[in-house]
Scaffold this motif. Sequence first.
Motif, short mmCIF file in Angstrom:
data_model
loop_
_atom_site.label_atom_id
_atom_site.label_comp_id
_atom_site.label_asym_id
_atom_site.label_seq_id
_atom_site.Cartn_x
_atom_site.Cartn_y
_atom_site.Cartn_z
N VAL A 26 -23.04 -32.21 3.50
CA VAL A 26 -23.21 -33.80 2.90
C VAL A 26 -24.49 -34.36 3.74
CG1 VAL A 26 -21.95 -35.87 2.70
CG2 VAL A 26 -20.43 -33.67 2.66
N GLN A 27 -25.20 -34.92 2.88
CA GLN A 27 -26.43 -35.64 3.27
C GLN A 27 -26.09 -37.00 3.53
OE1 GLN A 27 -29.97 -35.10 1.11
NE2 GLN A 27 -31.17 -36.34 2.30
N PHE A 28 -26.33 -37.54 4.43
CA PHE A 28 -26.16 -39.28 4.43
C PHE A 28 -27.62 -39.61 4.62
CE2 PHE A 28 -22.07 -37.56 5.89
CZ PHE A 28 -21.24 -38.37 5.25
N GLY A 29 -27.97 -40.70 3.56
CA GLY A 29 -29.08 -41.30 3.76
C GLY A 29 -29.20 -42.84 3.05
N SER A 30 -30.45 -43.39 3.15
CA SER A 30 -30.49 -44.71 2.52
C SER A 30 -31.80 -45.05 2.02
CB SER A 30 -30.33 -45.74 3.72
OG SER A 30 -30.83 -46.93 3.70
N SER A 78 -19.78 -29.36 11.40
CA SER A 78 -20.90 -29.79 12.23
C SER A 78 -21.43 -30.92 11.71
CB SER A 78 -21.76 -28.84 12.77
OG SER A 78 -22.45 -28.46 11.58
N VAL A 79 -21.73 -31.92 12.84
CA VAL A 79 -22.41 -33.23 12.30
C VAL A 79 -23.79 -33.27 13.07
CG1 VAL A 79 -22.35 -35.63 12.47
CG2 VAL A 79 -20.31 -34.38 12.31
N HIS A 80 -24.83 -33.53 12.29
CA HIS A 80 -26.19 -33.52 12.56
C HIS A 80 -26.97 -35.00 12.53
CE1 HIS A 80 -25.84 -29.51 13.43
NE2 HIS A 80 -25.09 -29.19 12.08
N GLU A 81 -27.22 -35.66 13.22
CA GLU A 81 -27.71 -36.97 13.04
C GLU A 81 -29.37 -37.21 13.62
OE1 GLU A 81 -24.91 -40.52 13.67
OE2 GLU A 81 -24.08 -38.54 15.09
N GLY A 82 -30.08 -38.04 13.04
CA GLY A 82 -31.48 -38.30 13.38
C GLY A 82 -32.26 -37.33 13.26
N SER A 114 -23.72 -46.31 3.08
CA SER A 114 -22.70 -47.41 2.98
C SER A 114 -21.39 -46.75 2.47
CB SER A 114 -23.23 -48.17 1.67
OG SER A 114 -23.28 -47.65 0.57
N ALA A 115 -21.18 -45.36 2.40
CA ALA A 115 -19.97 -44.75 1.93
C ALA A 115 -18.96 -44.48 3.07
CB ALA A 115 -20.35 -43.22 1.50
N ASP A 116 -17.83 -44.76 2.50
CA ASP A 116 -16.58 -44.56 3.37
C ASP A 116 -16.67 -43.30 4.38
OD1 ASP A 116 -15.72 -47.17 2.82
OD2 ASP A 116 -14.15 -46.15 1.39
N LEU A 117 -17.32 -42.15 3.65
CA LEU A 117 -17.20 -40.92 4.22
C LEU A 117 -18.28 -40.95 5.55
CD1 LEU A 117 -16.20 -38.00 4.21
CD2 LEU A 117 -17.90 -37.66 2.55
N CYS A 118 -19.18 -41.94 5.56
CA CYS A 118 -20.06 -41.84 6.72
C CYS A 118 -19.36 -42.46 7.76
CB CYS A 118 -21.28 -42.93 6.30
SG CYS A 118 -22.70 -43.07 7.44
N GLU A 119 -18.57 -43.50 7.72
CA GLU A 119 -17.77 -43.93 8.73
C GLU A 119 -17.02 -43.05 9.21
OE1 GLU A 119 -14.56 -47.81 9.50
OE2 GLU A 119 -16.49 -48.12 8.15
N GLU A 120 -16.19 -42.27 8.43
CA GLU A 120 -15.26 -41.37 8.98
C GLU A 120 -15.88 -40.42 9.70
OE1 GLU A 120 -12.11 -39.73 6.47
OE2 GLU A 120 -13.05 -41.03 4.69
N PHE A 121 -17.08 -39.94 9.55
CA PHE A 121 -17.91 -39.21 10.49
C PHE A 121 -18.46 -39.68 11.47
CE2 PHE A 121 -17.59 -36.15 6.75
CZ PHE A 121 -16.90 -35.10 7.56
N GLN A 122 -18.46 -41.03 11.81
CA GLN A 122 -18.93 -42.00 12.46
C GLN A 122 -20.41 -41.55 12.83
OE1 GLN A 122 -16.65 -41.18 16.37
NE2 GLN A 122 -15.06 -41.80 15.18
N ILE A 123 -21.19 -41.37 11.60
CA ILE A 123 -22.84 -41.42 11.45
C ILE A 123 -23.31 -42.89 11.99
CG2 ILE A 123 -24.79 -41.08 9.93
CD1 ILE A 123 -22.96 -38.65 10.22
N ARG A 151 -35.37 -34.69 12.19
CA ARG A 151 -36.87 -35.09 12.12
C ARG A 151 -37.46 -33.83 11.73
NH1 ARG A 151 -34.82 -39.16 12.07
NH2 ARG A 151 -35.44 -41.05 13.30
N GLY A 152 -38.43 -33.55 11.12
CA GLY A 152 -39.34 -32.41 10.72
C GLY A 152 -38.52 -31.60 10.25
N ALA A 153 -38.32 -30.23 10.68
CA ALA A 153 -37.67 -29.04 10.05
C ALA A 153 -36.43 -28.55 10.53
CB ALA A 153 -38.62 -27.96 10.03
N GLN A 154 -35.82 -29.75 11.16
CA GLN A 154 -34.57 -29.42 11.72
C GLN A 154 -33.57 -29.20 10.63
OE1 GLN A 154 -34.25 -33.23 13.96
NE2 GLN A 154 -34.02 -32.24 15.87
#
Length: 124
Positions: free
Chosen positions: A36-40, A95-99, A70-79, A101-104
């Motif tokens: 699941v990709q979270f973006g804006s 696993s949750v991966h935030e922020g 803005s999706a509820d799922l974003c809040e559930e994962f505390q992104i 950059r580059g080729a992460q």
Amino acid sequence: MPTATGAEAAHPLASQADSLAALQALVPEVGRPIVVQFGSERCAHCPQTTLRLSQLTADYTFEWVYKDVSADLCEEFQITRLPALVVWLGPEAYSVHEGLRGAQADSIIKDCCWPRRVQMDADF
């Protein structure tokens, strides 16, 4: 927004994964990790993550779902930082991966998803 997984069409229920319970119900149906990709639209780094995931679908097996911040799922994962990825295999295996950059995104997919098998025909 991306929902395709390389040569395979996205699972039709993937776009409906809007809660943890929906993700859990989807795992046996899909049979592969769900990324699941979270973006804006305002996120300066999100397009690069989208591009990397698009390229990785050719070599790795995963179901890719895009969700707006803005999706509820974003809040559930505390992104709290974008772009973000959740690699979901189940309630005890995600696993949750935030922020990013580059080729992460590359490293995350390579660590959490299976390489695609090469299809060999009779002439090989």
